[in-house]
Design an enzyme around this catalytic site. Structure first.
Site, mmCIF file in Angstrom:
data_model
loop_
_atom_site.group_PDB
_atom_site.id
_atom_site.type_symbol
_atom_site.label_atom_id
_atom_site.label_comp_id
_atom_site.label_asym_id
_atom_site.label_seq_id
_atom_site.Cartn_x
_atom_site.Cartn_y
_atom_site.Cartn_z
ATOM 1 N N CYS A 3 40.695 46.197 47.253
ATOM 2 C CA CYS A 3 41.842 45.657 47.764
ATOM 3 C C CYS A 3 42.768 46.450 48.657
ATOM 4 O O CYS A 3 43.319 47.245 48.108
ATOM 5 C CB CYS A 3 42.630 44.633 46.655
ATOM 6 S SG CYS A 3 43.750 43.823 47.257
ATOM 7 N N CYS A 11 50.797 44.893 46.528
ATOM 8 C CA CYS A 11 50.527 43.835 45.446
ATOM 9 C C CYS A 11 49.827 44.716 44.201
ATOM 10 O O CYS A 11 48.719 45.320 44.571
ATOM 11 C CB CYS A 11 49.708 42.795 45.764
ATOM 12 S SG CYS A 11 49.491 41.534 44.354
ATOM 13 N N CYS A 14 46.828 42.983 40.006
ATOM 14 C CA CYS A 14 45.410 43.247 39.266
ATOM 15 C C CYS A 14 45.408 44.754 38.654
ATOM 16 O O CYS A 14 44.825 45.314 39.397
ATOM 17 C CB CYS A 14 44.283 43.202 40.554
ATOM 18 S SG CYS A 14 44.109 41.602 40.929
ATOM 19 N N CYS A 85 44.002 37.332 49.833
ATOM 20 C CA CYS A 85 43.592 37.872 48.428
ATOM 21 C C CYS A 85 42.267 37.250 47.910
ATOM 22 O O CYS A 85 41.879 36.143 48.170
ATOM 23 C CB CYS A 85 44.754 37.148 47.466
ATOM 24 S SG CYS A 85 44.534 37.460 45.606
ATOM 25 N N GLN A 209 43.616 24.998 33.213
ATOM 26 C CA GLN A 209 43.277 26.627 33.256
ATOM 27 C C GLN A 209 42.837 26.905 34.574
ATOM 28 O O GLN A 209 42.545 26.355 35.476
ATOM 29 C CB GLN A 209 41.804 26.723 32.290
ATOM 30 C CG GLN A 209 42.162 26.245 30.691
ATOM 31 C CD GLN A 209 42.759 27.455 30.169
ATOM 32 O OE1 GLN A 209 43.311 28.376 30.632
ATOM 33 N NE2 GLN A 209 43.130 27.244 28.695
ATOM 34 N N GLU A 259 50.965 16.493 23.006
ATOM 35 C CA GLU A 259 51.377 17.398 24.189
ATOM 36 C C GLU A 259 52.608 16.917 24.452
ATOM 37 O O GLU A 259 52.825 15.778 24.514
ATOM 38 C CB GLU A 259 50.192 17.401 25.202
ATOM 39 C CG GLU A 259 50.986 17.861 26.505
ATOM 40 C CD GLU A 259 50.874 19.385 26.485
ATOM 41 O OE1 GLU A 259 52.253 19.661 26.993
ATOM 42 O OE2 GLU A 259 50.256 20.150 25.914
ATOM 43 N N ASN A 304 45.499 24.977 20.998
ATOM 44 C CA ASN A 304 45.693 25.826 22.314
ATOM 45 C C ASN A 304 47.050 26.293 22.566
ATOM 46 O O ASN A 304 47.287 25.627 23.738
ATOM 47 C CB ASN A 304 44.694 25.102 23.225
ATOM 48 C CG ASN A 304 44.498 25.969 24.466
ATOM 49 O OD1 ASN A 304 44.835 27.252 24.232
ATOM 50 N ND2 ASN A 304 44.205 25.332 25.521
ATOM 51 N N CYS A 331 45.372 32.631 24.246
ATOM 52 C CA CYS A 331 45.402 33.701 25.421
ATOM 53 C C CYS A 331 45.973 34.765 25.153
ATOM 54 O O CYS A 331 46.493 35.664 26.093
ATOM 55 C CB CYS A 331 46.112 32.896 26.535
ATOM 56 S SG CYS A 331 47.784 32.477 26.169
#
Length: 372
Positions: A3, A11, A14, A85, A209, A259, A304, A331
């Site tokens: 990249c 940036c 990542c 990107c 997601q 939720e 979740n 996560c």
């Protein structure tokens, strides 16, 4: 993945880009195994494509009206353009140049963070599996609303897949992505996210997601594991737009989704009505309050939660409730491990890593817990 933005220090998001992809996944799985401890049957990880996987672009707007940048801001608050990107699929990238031209046509002044001046803060773009788009313009005020409405047909002509367009109003000067007020500019206010034969509906302020292909596999895993547990009653806490609840619905099974977001619940109810799936109920509210005030627990609880985990109060309730099975989609394995310490009677028996976020240290891990 090579990249030029990373190499030039424009940036550095990542953080694992210099690692081989297989090594990234192996390290994530090893870390999760360490945190969950022995006695867990680990299935093969679910892999992603290393690039072009993101279905959503969160583009900070910088530069000028005549020459806007779409990407991020540098430490001094100047715009860094990331339209090329590699995390975005080509079809999503193709929307960025028309959006930049629209900003110029509509006379939208990018918000200058250091000076606290200007209007347009962010452009949020989501792509559906059918390559339709939702575009949200996050503005400081409604000053430019009439111009956006006037020029919207020209954007629709350049982006024929544009299904939903909105203005989000964020008047405060603070580091958040969006405000509370949403003004829908198109006939439709939902983006159809077709997954595993179900049409999920995404409204502007609903969570979905980031990696569509891996999300589809996550919900398939949820369906398979729920069917193996064979519950009569299921709660899906933090249900979002109903991904897990809709996938585990079956004849003779009562499924309740909870939720906080009323937008997400409206989306879940729309999918339930269209699909004709039996035994589904959705309600807006706090997941913990719903659980601790319920008359009786279900056979299976699906959670979740956000990165902080379910927290001590819900974890304590799960421990004491007598619920037989818990499907925990996390996560953040650190908060997952902390929650597990609070419910020692629910032991992890099966787990699977899903690499939702290649090139970073983030991931999703699905864990099946059974009462010892």
């Amino acid at each position: 993945m090579i990249c030029p933005h990373y190499d030039a220090f424009r940036c550095r998001s990542c953080t694992l880009i210099e690692q081989d992809y297989d090594q990234q996944v192996a390290d994530k799985q090893r870390r999760c195994q360490e945190l969950l401890g022995p006695g867990v049957a680990w299935l093969d990880p679910v892999l992603s494509t290393p690039n072009a996987f993101r279905n959503k672009a969160k583009l900070v707007v910088g530069g000028t009206t005549a020459a806007p940048t779409l990407g991020i801001l540098d430490p001094e608050g100047a715009g860094v353009d990331l339209r090329d990107c590699q995390l975005y699929p080509p079809e999503l990238q193709a929307a960025f140049d028309p959006l930049a031209r629209f900003i110029t046509r509509a006379g939208l002044e990018p918000y200058d963070v250091p000076a606290r001046r200007g209007e347009l803060k962010n452009v949020l773009v989501t792509q559906s599996p059918d390559r339709e788009l939702m575009v949200r313009f996050v503005l400081r005020s409604t000053e430019a609303l009439a111009r956006i409405r006037k020029h919207l047909p020209s954007l629709q002509a350049e982006l024929p897949g544009l299904a939903v367009a909105t203005v989000n109003v964020l008047p405060e000067h603070k580091a958040v992505l969006e405000g509370d007020r949403e003004i829908v500019l198109t006939a439709s206010d939902t983006l159809r996210m077709r997954l595993n034969g179900l049409d999920l509906h995404l409204r502007p302020q609903s969570f979905f997601q980031t990696n569509t292909a891996v999300a589809a596999e996550l919900y398939r895993i949820g369906r398979e594991w729920a069917d193996r547990a064979d519950p009569r009653t299921v709660w899906d806490l933090y249900c979002g737009v109903g991904g897990f609840a809709l996938h585990v619905a079956a004849p003779g099974r009562q499924v309740t989704g909870i939720e906080w977001s009323t937008e997400a619940i409206a989306s879940a109810e729309q999918t339930a009505a269209e699909s004709g799936l039996p035994g589904l109920r959705f309600a807006a509210g706090d997941a913990t309050e719903f659980a601790v005030t319920a008359d009786a627990p279900p056979d299976l609880v699906i959670v979740n939660p956000p990165r902080r985990g379910v927290g001590p109060r819900l974890a304590a309730w799960l421990e004491e409730s007598g619920v037989r099975d818990v499907l925990y989609s996390s996560c953040n394995a650190v908060s997952l491990a902390r929650d597990l310490e609070s419910m020692p009677s629910l032991r992890p028996v099966r787990a699977r890593l899903l690499d939702m976020f290649p090139q970073t240290g983030h991931y999703e891990v699905a864990v099946m817990l059974r009462r010892a």
